[in-house]
Write an enzyme that holds these catalytic residues in place. Structure first.
Site, PDB file in Angstrom:
ATOM      1  N   ASP A 135      -6.558  -2.721  -5.786  1.00 16.02           N
ATOM      2  CA  ASP A 135      -7.459  -1.817  -5.056  1.00 16.02           C
ATOM      3  C   ASP A 135      -7.037  -0.352  -5.219  1.00 16.02           C
ATOM      4  OD1 ASP A 135      -8.524  -4.233  -4.142  1.00 16.02           O
ATOM      5  OD2 ASP A 135      -7.419  -4.153  -2.253  1.00 16.02           O
ATOM      6  N   ARG A 145     -13.865  -5.254  -5.839  1.00 13.94           N
ATOM      7  CA  ARG A 145     -14.215  -6.191  -4.774  1.00 13.94           C
ATOM      8  C   ARG A 145     -14.626  -5.366  -3.561  1.00 13.94           C
ATOM      9  NH1 ARG A 145      -8.576  -8.871  -2.413  1.00 13.94           N
ATOM     10  NH2 ARG A 145      -7.328  -6.957  -2.286  1.00 13.94           N
ATOM     11  N   GLN A 194       0.833  -1.211   0.000  1.00 18.32           N
ATOM     12  CA  GLN A 194       0.000   0.000   0.000  1.00 18.32           C
ATOM     13  C   GLN A 194       0.863   1.255   0.000  1.00 18.32           C
ATOM     14  OE1 GLN A 194      -0.172  -2.540   2.215  1.00 18.32           O
ATOM     15  NE2 GLN A 194      -2.298  -3.016   2.766  1.00 18.32           N
ATOM     16  N   GLN A 235      -0.313  -0.058  -5.627  1.00 20.26           N
ATOM     17  CA  GLN A 235      -1.430  -0.470  -4.774  1.00 20.26           C
ATOM     18  C   GLN A 235      -1.957   0.720  -3.984  1.00 20.26           C
ATOM     19  OE1 GLN A 235      -0.639  -3.918  -2.346  1.00 20.26           O
ATOM     20  NE2 GLN A 235      -2.535  -3.740  -1.179  1.00 20.26           N
ATOM     21  N   ASP A 236      -3.304   0.875  -3.962  1.00 16.32           N
ATOM     22  CA  ASP A 236      -3.952   1.932  -3.168  1.00 16.32           C
ATOM     23  C   ASP A 236      -3.541   3.336  -3.603  1.00 16.32           C
ATOM     24  OD1 ASP A 236      -4.941  -0.241  -1.858  1.00 16.32           O
ATOM     25  OD2 ASP A 236      -4.152   0.263   0.108  1.00 16.32           O
TER      26      ASP A 236
END
Length: 316
Positions: free
Chosen positions: A178, A234, A132, A154-155
């Site tokens: 994500d 998700r 992250q 990520q993120d």
């Protein structure tokens, strides 16, 4: 919606050299401040008038905070490809006390003030594929990003505020796992969503009582990821809401489209839907059974104005 004509006017004024800015940031010392944070700090607390900060081309390696007391602030970059605000913190990185920063702590820019606008700027987390690593976290309400880029893995982008409304127009957002995640109501209008490696585009955590989560309208979902390597989203938490309206989906989107994050219970509460998806990744008949294909009547409510207006009739 006043955004388009204001953007055209701002662009003309910048090009013509007559743009009326309150502060100028230039790393070479030719402006009022050398750093963006210095300009933010100089905005009067709780000022009712808009404060415009013009940021000249350059790479500004800073960890920015726009406090809740700094409202009605606008950033205007000189060139979105050359005006770059960057940081390289990441969740497992240790702070000066030997503690992990965590996902939120990794953010390069914290937006807590309301009525913030940014145009023509690149926001980057350059930490790489280290878990992250957030480029921007947004908590304020009535937030606009136009013609901006969000770079990371990520993120990347964290629309965090539960009561926050955010509008992204003609933006570029890239990442892996994500890379658009959080609680906020956010509309992505005519944006390019670029998928790298493999993963999930969204991880919404919409509250049950919030009508809209993430809505993508007329966007292009592109990338250099392998074929069938990405989910549209998700549910980070129950009641996640994400909708794609009239979007192009490239071949890296998995036929099933959506993932339940290993929880069949979330299938009962998450609301995942599409309307007129097209392109190689629009395998609509193969989508998971708990997702939705909107009817024409259902799709009519998914306009930026309807989603973001709110009780205060926000005219973005």
């Amino acid at each position: 919606m006043k955004l388009n004509w204001i953007f055209l006017w701002v662009g003309f004024m910048v090009v013509s050299g007559t743009f009326a800015q309150d502060f100028i940031v230039a790393g070479d010392g030719s402006g009022d401040f050398k750093t963006v944070q210095e300009a933010i700090n100089s905005v009067p607390d709780f000022r009712k008038q808009r404060t415009t900060i013009f940021i000249k081309n350059g790479v500004y390696k800073e960890k920015l905070v726009l406090p809740a007391s700094k409202n009605n602030v606008t950033f205007i970059g000189e060139d979105k490809l050359k005006t770059i605000i960057t940081n390289d913190d990441y969740a497992s990185k240790l702070n000066q006390f030997g503690e992990q920063m965590g996902t939120t702590g990794s953010s390069g820019f914290f937006v807590f003030g309301n009525d913030f606008t940014a145009r023509n700027i690149t926001f980057e987390n350059s930490a790489g594929a280290v878990g992250q690593a957030v480029a921007v976290r947004v908590d304020g309400d009535r937030i606009v990003f136009e013609n901006c880029r969000f770079l990371g893995h990520q993120d990347t982008l964290y629309p965090h505020g539960k009561n926050s409304r955010q509008y992204y127009k003609n933006c570029y957002i890239e990442g892996t796992v994500d890379f658009i995640f959080g609680w906020s109501t956010a509309v992505f209008d005519e944006c390019e969503i670029f998928c790298k490696d493999h993963g999930y585009i969204t991880a919404a955590s919409t509250d049950e009582e919030t009508e809209y989560g993430f809505v993508f309208i007329n966007c292009r979902i592109t990338g250099d990821a392998p074929e069938k390597s990405f989910y549209l989203g998700r549910p980070w938490r129950p009641y996640a809401k994400t909708v794609f309206v009239n979007c192009f989906l490239d071949k890296h989107i998995k036929p099933e489209g959506w993932h339940n994050w290993g929880s069949e219970d979330k299938e009962k509460t998450a609301y995942y839907a599409e309307y007129k998806s097209h392109g190689p990744g629009a395998a609509l008949t193969d989508r998971v059974s708990w997702s939705h294909q909107l009817t024409d009547d259902e799709a009519k409510k998914y306009t930026p104005e309807n989603i973001l207006r709110g009780e205060d009739n926000w005219d973005f």
